[in-house]
Enzyme design. Structure first.
Site, short mmCIF file in Angstrom:
data_model
loop_
_atom_site.label_atom_id
_atom_site.label_comp_id
_atom_site.label_asym_id
_atom_site.label_seq_id
_atom_site.Cartn_x
_atom_site.Cartn_y
_atom_site.Cartn_z
N SER A 155 0.86 -1.18 0.00
CA SER A 155 0.00 0.00 0.00
C SER A 155 0.89 1.23 0.00
O SER A 155 2.09 1.14 0.31
CB SER A 155 -0.88 0.00 1.27
OG SER A 155 -1.51 1.24 1.49
N TYR A 168 -2.39 -1.31 10.23
CA TYR A 168 -2.31 -1.48 8.78
C TYR A 168 -0.96 -1.01 8.25
O TYR A 168 -0.32 -1.69 7.44
CB TYR A 168 -3.46 -0.69 8.15
CG TYR A 168 -3.63 -0.85 6.66
CD1 TYR A 168 -4.35 -1.94 6.14
CD2 TYR A 168 -3.13 0.08 5.77
CE1 TYR A 168 -4.53 -2.08 4.78
CE2 TYR A 168 -3.31 -0.05 4.41
CZ TYR A 168 -4.01 -1.14 3.91
OH TYR A 168 -4.20 -1.27 2.56
#
Length: 270
Positions: A155, A168
């Site tokens: 990401s 995350y």
């Protein structure tokens, strides 16, 4: 004219919908057969709908409509034994494995005070341990095939500290470490390992889950700029990421390994 991954077999996690389904279809369009897994069950703590068995069945239908073979199973990437069975079954039915796309992931948005131990364990388990399970259990199959390509979905949050995503961010940074370690160790077997780093993507996780940023950004307005893209687009489409996956899976990238490939509209340039 042969497809760009004609005759190859790809294993994809989180394939019931979103980016995973898009990756399966894009690779199938270019000639690959697919081994697909997805949890396809309710997930606690997330604020967007979980994938379902019906979603996974639709991925199967769409791949078969492209005249490609697909073996799909309902599997939790955190469950190492179940993953081993799914991989062995898929390879047994389709005959080989050439491409691995470690895509499955979840996202819970909260500040550092609100991130519980359960959310931490759940996020690290799915987004990092799940990737390790995927890669460590498939690598030998790629070696046996004479080489191949492993693509890990990280990401923009794997390259910068996006706010309100501590678990995350930690997991996605960890994916980069895994990618670099495996790229180093598997290179002698002609197995290439790379990571893809999207900005926001138009999926249930990327849109419905992202709405939770609002109140937190109102309380901490100085951090909002970190979520902005450099290009004039607020969100990308799954196929934008799938095109990058296809490139990394194909022989066009035969000398590309240990790359953190951004498809982030310039997000990580801030």
């Amino acid at each position: 004219m042969a497809g760009r991954v004609e005759g190859k077999v790809a294993f994809i996690t989180g394939a019931a919908r979103g980016q995973g389904r898009s990756h399966a279809l894009r690779l199938a369009e270019e000639g690959a057969d697919i081994i697909a897994v997805d949890l396809a069950s309710p997930i606690p703590n997330i604020d967007y709908p979980s994938s379902t068995e019906e979603d996974l069945a639709e991925t199967v239908r769409l791949v078969e409509a492209l005249d490609r073979r697909i073996v799909a199973t309902k599997t939790d990437v955190r469950d190492r034994d179940a993953m081993r069975l799914a991989i062995e079954s898929g390879v047994g039915q389709l005959g080989r494995l050439d491409i691995v796309v470690a895509n499955a992931g979840i996202c819970v948005i909260d500040d550092w005070k609100g991130t519980s131990a359960e959310v931490w364990d759940q996020t690290i388990g799915t987004n990092l341990t799940g990737v390790w399970n995927t890669v460590s259990l498939t690598a030998q199959h790629l070696i046996d095939a004479g080489g191949g390509s492993i693509i890990m979905t990280s990401s923009a949050a794997g390259l910068k500290g996006l706010p309100f995503l501590s678990a995350y961010v930690a997991a996605k940074h960890g994916v980069v470490g895994l990618m670099r370690a495996y790229a180093t160790e598997l290179a002698e077997y002609n197995v290439r390992v790379n990571s893809v780093h999207p900005t926001g993507v138009d999926t249930p996780m990327g849109t419905l889950g992202g709405g939770n940023f609002g109140p937190l950004l109102e309380a901490h307005p100085k951090l909002g700029g970190m979520l902005a893209n450099l290009l004039p687009v607020e969100i990308t489409q799954p196929v934008d990421i799938s095109n990058a996956v296809l490139f990394l899976a194909s022989d066009e990238s035969r000398y590309v390994t240990s790359l953190t490939m951004t498809v982030d509209a310039g997000n990580t340039q801030y």
